[in-house]
Write a protein that holds these residues in place. Structure first.
Motif, PDB file in Angstrom:
ATOM      1  N   MET A   1     -19.467 -21.028 -18.263  1.00  0.00           N
ATOM      2  CA  MET A   1     -19.651 -20.515 -16.901  1.00  0.00           C
ATOM      3  C   MET A   1     -19.143 -21.548 -15.905  1.00  0.00           C
ATOM      4  O   MET A   1     -19.517 -22.713 -15.966  1.00  0.00           O
ATOM      5  N   ALA A   2     -18.309 -21.113 -15.019  1.00  0.00           N
ATOM      6  CA  ALA A   2     -17.738 -22.027 -14.036  1.00  0.00           C
ATOM      7  C   ALA A   2     -18.568 -22.025 -12.760  1.00  0.00           C
ATOM      8  O   ALA A   2     -18.993 -20.978 -12.288  1.00  0.00           O
ATOM      9  N   ALA A   3     -18.783 -23.208 -12.243  1.00  0.00           N
ATOM     10  CA  ALA A   3     -19.464 -23.329 -10.959  1.00  0.00           C
ATOM     11  C   ALA A   3     -18.415 -23.449  -9.858  1.00  0.00           C
ATOM     12  O   ALA A   3     -17.362 -24.043 -10.055  1.00  0.00           O
ATOM     13  N   THR A   4     -18.711 -22.848  -8.733  1.00  0.00           N
ATOM     14  CA  THR A   4     -17.817 -22.969  -7.596  1.00  0.00           C
ATOM     15  C   THR A   4     -18.585 -23.601  -6.440  1.00  0.00           C
ATOM     16  O   THR A   4     -19.797 -23.468  -6.328  1.00  0.00           O
ATOM     17  N   THR A   5     -17.840 -24.276  -5.587  1.00  0.00           N
ATOM     18  CA  THR A   5     -18.452 -24.961  -4.455  1.00  0.00           C
ATOM     19  C   THR A   5     -18.304 -24.094  -3.208  1.00  0.00           C
ATOM     20  O   THR A   5     -17.204 -23.604  -2.906  1.00  0.00           O
ATOM     21  N   HIS A   6     -19.412 -23.888  -2.530  1.00  0.00           N
ATOM     22  CA  HIS A   6     -19.443 -23.104  -1.301  1.00  0.00           C
ATOM     23  C   HIS A   6     -19.964 -23.982  -0.171  1.00  0.00           C
ATOM     24  O   HIS A   6     -20.853 -24.800  -0.374  1.00  0.00           O
ATOM     25  N   VAL A   7     -19.392 -23.779   1.005  1.00  0.00           N
ATOM     26  CA  VAL A   7     -19.834 -24.527   2.178  1.00  0.00           C
ATOM     27  C   VAL A   7     -20.386 -23.537   3.199  1.00  0.00           C
ATOM     28  O   VAL A   7     -19.766 -22.496   3.467  1.00  0.00           O
ATOM     29  N   PHE A   8     -21.541 -23.888   3.735  1.00  0.00           N
ATOM     30  CA  PHE A   8     -22.213 -23.027   4.707  1.00  0.00           C
ATOM     31  C   PHE A   8     -22.457 -23.797   5.993  1.00  0.00           C
ATOM     32  O   PHE A   8     -22.814 -24.977   5.957  1.00  0.00           O
ATOM     33  N   ARG A   9     -22.289 -23.122   7.093  1.00  0.00           N
ATOM     34  CA  ARG A   9     -22.709 -23.683   8.365  1.00  0.00           C
ATOM     35  C   ARG A   9     -24.185 -23.364   8.543  1.00  0.00           C
ATOM     36  O   ARG A   9     -24.606 -22.232   8.325  1.00  0.00           O
ATOM     37  N   VAL A  10     -24.970 -24.370   8.918  1.00  0.00           N
ATOM     38  CA  VAL A  10     -26.411 -24.180   9.111  1.00  0.00           C
ATOM     39  C   VAL A  10     -26.768 -24.562  10.541  1.00  0.00           C
ATOM     40  O   VAL A  10     -26.492 -25.682  10.979  1.00  0.00           O
ATOM     41  N   GLU A  11     -27.356 -23.628  11.249  1.00  0.00           N
ATOM     42  CA  GLU A  11     -27.776 -23.892  12.627  1.00  0.00           C
ATOM     43  C   GLU A  11     -29.295 -23.952  12.700  1.00  0.00           C
ATOM     44  O   GLU A  11     -29.981 -23.213  12.002  1.00  0.00           O
ATOM     45  N   GLY A  12     -29.797 -24.818  13.555  1.00  0.00           N
ATOM     46  CA  GLY A  12     -31.232 -24.886  13.811  1.00  0.00           C
ATOM     47  C   GLY A  12     -31.928 -26.088  13.215  1.00  0.00           C
ATOM     48  O   GLY A  12     -33.141 -26.225  13.372  1.00  0.00           O
ATOM     49  N   MET A  13     -31.179 -26.969  12.523  1.00  0.00           N
ATOM     50  CA  MET A  13     -31.806 -28.175  11.982  1.00  0.00           C
ATOM     51  C   MET A  13     -32.074 -29.165  13.118  1.00  0.00           C
ATOM     52  O   MET A  13     -31.241 -29.350  13.998  1.00  0.00           O
ATOM     53  N   HIS A  14     -33.262 -29.801  13.063  1.00  0.00           N
ATOM     54  CA  HIS A  14     -33.666 -30.733  14.114  1.00  0.00           C
ATOM     55  C   HIS A  14     -33.624 -32.182  13.661  1.00  0.00           C
ATOM     56  O   HIS A  14     -33.534 -33.089  14.471  1.00  0.00           O
ATOM     57  N   CYS A  15     -33.768 -32.429  12.370  1.00  0.00           N
ATOM     58  CA  CYS A  15     -33.881 -33.804  11.876  1.00  0.00           C
ATOM     59  C   CYS A  15     -33.557 -33.834  10.388  1.00  0.00           C
ATOM     60  O   CYS A  15     -33.319 -32.794   9.769  1.00  0.00           O
ATOM     61  N   GLY A  16     -33.581 -35.016   9.818  1.00  0.00           N
ATOM     62  CA  GLY A  16     -33.260 -35.166   8.407  1.00  0.00           C
ATOM     63  C   GLY A  16     -34.210 -34.420   7.492  1.00  0.00           C
ATOM     64  O   GLY A  16     -33.832 -34.000   6.400  1.00  0.00           O
ATOM     65  N   SER A  17     -35.463 -34.246   7.930  1.00  0.00           N
ATOM     66  CA  SER A  17     -36.418 -33.511   7.098  1.00  0.00           C
ATOM     67  C   SER A  17     -36.004 -32.060   6.929  1.00  0.00           C
ATOM     68  O   SER A  17     -36.267 -31.456   5.881  1.00  0.00           O
ATOM     69  N   CYS A  18     -35.377 -31.503   7.939  1.00  0.00           N
ATOM     70  CA  CYS A  18     -34.893 -30.121   7.826  1.00  0.00           C
ATOM     71  C   CYS A  18     -33.881 -30.033   6.691  1.00  0.00           C
ATOM     72  O   CYS A  18     -33.916 -29.090   5.893  1.00  0.00           O
ATOM     73  N   ALA A  19     -32.974 -30.991   6.625  1.00  0.00           N
ATOM     74  CA  ALA A  19     -31.948 -30.984   5.585  1.00  0.00           C
ATOM     75  C   ALA A  19     -32.581 -31.118   4.200  1.00  0.00           C
ATOM     76  O   ALA A  19     -32.176 -30.436   3.254  1.00  0.00           O
ATOM     77  N   LEU A  20     -33.594 -31.984   4.092  1.00  0.00           N
ATOM     78  CA  LEU A  20     -34.278 -32.157   2.808  1.00  0.00           C
ATOM     79  C   LEU A  20     -35.007 -30.886   2.399  1.00  0.00           C
ATOM     80  O   LEU A  20     -35.016 -30.505   1.225  1.00  0.00           O
ATOM     81  N   LEU A  21     -35.633 -30.226   3.373  1.00  0.00           N
ATOM     82  CA  LEU A  21     -36.346 -28.973   3.116  1.00  0.00           C
ATOM     83  C   LEU A  21     -35.390 -27.928   2.554  1.00  0.00           C
ATOM     84  O   LEU A  21     -35.694 -27.223   1.582  1.00  0.00           O
ATOM     85  N   ILE A  22     -34.219 -27.835   3.154  1.00  0.00           N
ATOM     86  CA  ILE A  22     -33.220 -26.861   2.706  1.00  0.00           C
ATOM     87  C   ILE A  22     -32.736 -27.207   1.307  1.00  0.00           C
ATOM     88  O   ILE A  22     -32.661 -26.335   0.427  1.00  0.00           O
ATOM     89  N   ASP A  23     -32.440 -28.481   1.070  1.00  0.00           N
ATOM     90  CA  ASP A  23     -31.979 -28.875  -0.269  1.00  0.00           C
ATOM     91  C   ASP A  23     -33.045 -28.579  -1.326  1.00  0.00           C
ATOM     92  O   ASP A  23     -32.729 -28.086  -2.410  1.00  0.00           O
ATOM     93  N   ASP A  24     -34.310 -28.875  -1.015  1.00  0.00           N
ATOM     94  CA  ASP A  24     -35.389 -28.607  -1.976  1.00  0.00           C
ATOM     95  C   ASP A  24     -35.468 -27.123  -2.309  1.00  0.00           C
ATOM     96  O   ASP A  24     -35.644 -26.748  -3.475  1.00  0.00           O
ATOM     97  N   ALA A  25     -35.348 -26.282  -1.290  1.00  0.00           N
ATOM     98  CA  ALA A  25     -35.442 -24.833  -1.518  1.00  0.00           C
ATOM     99  C   ALA A  25     -34.247 -24.328  -2.313  1.00  0.00           C
ATOM    100  O   ALA A  25     -34.392 -23.492  -3.210  1.00  0.00           O
ATOM    101  N   LEU A  26     -33.072 -24.849  -1.999  1.00  0.00           N
ATOM    102  CA  LEU A  26     -31.865 -24.387  -2.706  1.00  0.00           C
ATOM    103  C   LEU A  26     -31.870 -24.820  -4.162  1.00  0.00           C
ATOM    104  O   LEU A  26     -31.345 -24.108  -5.030  1.00  0.00           O
ATOM    105  N   GLU A  27     -32.477 -25.987  -4.434  1.00  0.00           N
ATOM    106  CA  GLU A  27     -32.521 -26.447  -5.830  1.00  0.00           C
ATOM    107  C   GLU A  27     -33.330 -25.503  -6.709  1.00  0.00           C
ATOM    108  O   GLU A  27     -33.147 -25.484  -7.928  1.00  0.00           O
ATOM    109  N   ASP A  28     -34.224 -24.728  -6.105  1.00  0.00           N
ATOM    110  CA  ASP A  28     -35.028 -23.773  -6.872  1.00  0.00           C
ATOM    111  C   ASP A  28     -34.298 -22.454  -7.110  1.00  0.00           C
ATOM    112  O   ASP A  28     -34.792 -21.605  -7.856  1.00  0.00           O
TER     113      ASP A  28
END
Ligand SMILES: [Cu+2]
Length: 73
Positions: A1-28
């Motif tokens: 199975m091949a993995a592909t890389t996708h890039v998304f624009r994300v609006e509404g992040m206020h700080c680094g914790s927002c980015a970590l929150l998103i990464d944690d959710a996406l990892e699931d």
């Protein structure tokens, strides 16, 4: 199975914790092999196994957290 890389624009992040929150959710999300979200660029870069989840699933996860996301490539 091949993995592909996708890039998304994300609006509404206020700080680094927002980015970590998103990464944690996406990892699931099935098929996500790696995820890197940065507030500086307002981007999420997600390596995704297309057999298991779609870019639309990534957008749904980000938007369920209260941010706005759109596919860039
Ligand atoms: Cu934040």
């Amino acid at each position: 199975m091949a993995a592909t890389t996708h890039v998304f624009r994300v609006e509404g992040m206020h700080c680094g914790s927002c980015a970590l929150l998103i990464d944690d959710a996406l990892e699931d999300l099935p098929g996500v092999r790696s995820t890197q979200t940065t507030i500086k660029q307002a981007r999420s870069t997600v390596e995704l196994d297309a057999d298991r989840s779609s870019p639309q699933d990534v957008i749904r996860v980000i938007e369920e957290l209260g941010y706005r996301a759109s596919a860039l490539l």
